[in-house]
Design an enzyme around this catalytic site. Structure first.
Site, PDB file in Angstrom:
ATOM      1  N   TRP A   1       0.817  -1.222   0.000  1.00 29.09           N
ATOM      2  CA  TRP A   1       0.000   0.000   0.000  1.00 29.09           C
ATOM      3  C   TRP A   1       0.840   1.256   0.000  1.00 29.09           C
ATOM      4  O   TRP A   1       0.509   2.237  -0.686  1.00 29.09           O
ATOM      5  CB  TRP A   1      -1.022  -0.023   1.141  1.00 29.09           C
TER       6      TRP A   1
ATOM      7  N   ASP B   1      -1.565   6.552   6.432  1.00 28.50           N
ATOM      8  CA  ASP B   1      -2.644   5.697   5.944  1.00 28.50           C
ATOM      9  C   ASP B   1      -2.880   4.648   7.028  1.00 28.50           C
ATOM     10  O   ASP B   1      -2.103   3.713   7.182  1.00 28.50           O
ATOM     11  CB  ASP B   1      -2.232   5.040   4.624  1.00 28.50           C
TER      12      ASP B   1
ATOM     13  N   LYS C   1     -12.876  -1.813   7.009  1.00 28.34           N
ATOM     14  CA  LYS C   1     -12.168  -2.853   7.766  1.00 28.34           C
ATOM     15  C   LYS C   1     -12.667  -2.815   9.218  1.00 28.34           C
ATOM     16  O   LYS C   1     -13.430  -3.671   9.633  1.00 28.34           O
ATOM     17  CB  LYS C   1     -10.672  -2.657   7.670  1.00 28.34           C
TER      18      LYS C   1
HETATM   19  N1  PMP Z   1      -4.472   1.401   2.126  1.00 29.61           N
HETATM   20  C1  PMP Z   1      -4.555   0.269   2.845  1.00 29.61           C
HETATM   21  C2  PMP Z   1      -3.690   0.116   4.048  1.00 29.61           C
HETATM   22  C3  PMP Z   1      -5.452  -0.725   2.463  1.00 29.61           C
HETATM   23  O1  PMP Z   1      -5.524  -1.862   3.176  1.00 29.61           O
HETATM   24  C4  PMP Z   1      -6.262  -0.543   1.334  1.00 29.61           C
HETATM   25  C5  PMP Z   1      -7.282  -1.570   0.859  1.00 29.61           C
HETATM   26  N2  PMP Z   1      -7.162  -2.832   1.319  1.00 29.61           N
HETATM   27  C6  PMP Z   1      -6.118   0.634   0.601  1.00 29.61           C
HETATM   28  C7  PMP Z   1      -5.226   1.591   1.035  1.00 29.61           C
HETATM   29  C8  PMP Z   1      -6.942   0.880  -0.628  1.00 29.61           C
HETATM   30  O2  PMP Z   1      -8.236   1.157  -0.238  1.00 29.61           O
HETATM   31  P1  PMP Z   1      -9.453   1.246  -1.272  1.00 29.61           P
HETATM   32  O3  PMP Z   1      -9.611  -0.082  -1.903  1.00 29.61           O
HETATM   33  O4  PMP Z   1     -10.586   1.641  -0.367  1.00 29.61           O
HETATM   34  O5  PMP Z   1      -9.107   2.312  -2.245  1.00 29.61           O
END
Ligand code: PMP
Length: 376
Positions: free
Chosen positions: A104, A188, A212
């Site tokens: 991520w 994040d 989550k």
């Molecule tokens: N950051 C993290 C730490 C994530 O776990 C996720 C999705 N699993 C995201 C960003 C991306 O999120 P989204 O699919 O809501 O765009």
């Protein structure tokens, strides 16, 4: 109907009482004669729902008044663009630094590069050795003292819980100590939001998709220090300009009303559990149970440096990978869902968010033990 144990990384398990309340209020929210889905986002009922959600979140996380709380759309990946469009140019030349610890944060770094000059301050993309143990890529965090943060950067981004690798920061850096006192920390926190106390005053901005720990998909929470707002790039869409969203209390445009409502129910559930400190204790007990079992077993293994193992997302591999399919098939038959690891790392992953009770983790460990007995 007995609900199975859902170990999905997100969207993921929600507290049953929250689902029941949403169901009971589906056709008529508190005598309004309307479903929340049918309400104007500017009507008094929804304004009450939204303001109450914000107040409960402020209480749960001790968010001070000089921080704005925004309920937005676009998810974590959306924020990977929205954050730089709002912040990267705030000190003049558009510059931002990144700590890359997994999938991520890698994506965040890449996306921000479309908006300015990006630099990797620290990375765990290469294998290394820590305390005498070999560690693969993205299973550890470089010592904070070695991070190379540019003092002129607008912000330093990190992902405080890497959902795929299962790497969690337990503390955040002091940027003054790293020689970068004017750089704001951007976090994040998507996959460990509200799972443990997070001190927002240590960062300039924190964001988290709700799907989550904190509600259904569709709403992304952004918490930002107000003095950082109002310096967006000219290309930033006005609906994604934090200054507009904050000024209109998340109602600059139509927000994801139903998702905000359900997130608000989750906040109330969390308060009833005793708040974030209480849920942290429960999360620690669940993680200890699972890691304790993994570490004692020669049949399964978690690859992450114990100092940064995630309490939320626990990846593990079977010593004999040819048993993966049998493991997953048996798990599903036993009511243990969504244990397949992310395709980029393979193996298994158990996501054990706030709404997963200890009994669910115990059921998983019991199944793993039984599987090991049969195949070990
Ligand atoms: N950051 C993290 C730490 C994530 O776990 C996720 C999705 N699993 C995201 C960003 C991306 O999120 P989204 O699919 O809501 O765009």
């Amino acid at each position: 109907m007995a609900r199975p144990w859902n170990f999905s990384a997100g969207p993921s398990v929600l507290p049953e009482t929250v689902l029941q309340q949403a169901a009971a209020e589906m056709l008529d929210w508190q005598g309004s004669g309307m479903s929340v889905m049918e309400m104007s986002h500017r009507g008094r009922q929804f304004v009450q729902i939204c303001d109450e959600a914000e107040a409960d979140l402020r209480e749960l996380m001790n968010i001070p008044a000089d921080y704005a709380v925004m309920f937005m759309q676009g998810g974590g990946l959306g924020e990977n663009a929205i954050v730089p469009m709002n912040l990267i140019g705030r000190r003049g030349a558009p510059m931002a630094d990144f700590v890359v610890t997994g999938h991520w944060s890698t994506r965040s770094h890449k996306e921000a590069g479309r908006y300015g000059d990006v630099h990797i301050a620290a990375s765990s993309a290469l294998p290394t050795e820590i305390d005498g143990s070999a560690r693969n890529a993205f299973t550890y965090v470089q010592a904070v003292s070695s991070w190379q943060v540019r003092p002129e950067a607008s912000y330093l981004h990190l992902c405080s819980n890497e959902t795929i690798g299962g790497v969690e920061f337990t503390e955040w850096p002091d940027l003054a100590e790293l020689g970068a006192p004017d750089v704001s920390l951007v976090v994040d926190a998507s996959s460990h939001f509200l799972s443990r106390p997070l001190d927002v005053t240590r960062c300039g901005l924190l964001f988290a998709g709700a799907q989550k720990n904190a509600g259904p998909a569709g709403v992304t929470v952004v918490i930002a220090r107000r003095d950082l707002l109002g310096k967006s790039l000219p290309i930033c869409p006005s609906a994604f300009d934090y200054a507009n969203v904050a000024a209109e209390h998340s109602r600059y445009n139509t927000p994801p009303t139903f998702s905000i409502y359900v997130a608000g129910l989750v906040y109330k559930w969390l308060k009833a559990q005793g708040g974030v400190a209480a849920i942290e204790a429960a999360n620690k007990a669940k993680a200890d149970l699972l890691y304790g079992y993994l570490d004692a077993s020669g049949f399964y293994r978690n690859p992450v440096d114990p100092a940064v193992r995630s309490r939320m997302n626990v990846p593990f591999v079977l010593a004999d990978e040819s048993l993966n399919d049998a493991f997953l098939k048996g798990a599903e038959a036993a009511g243990l869902l969504a244990l397949k690891g992310h395709k980029s790392v393979g193996g298994m992953r158990a996501s054990i968010y706030n709404a997963m009770p200890l009994a669910g983790v115990q059921a998983l460990v019991d199944y793993m033990q039984e599987f090991e007995r049969r195949h070990g």
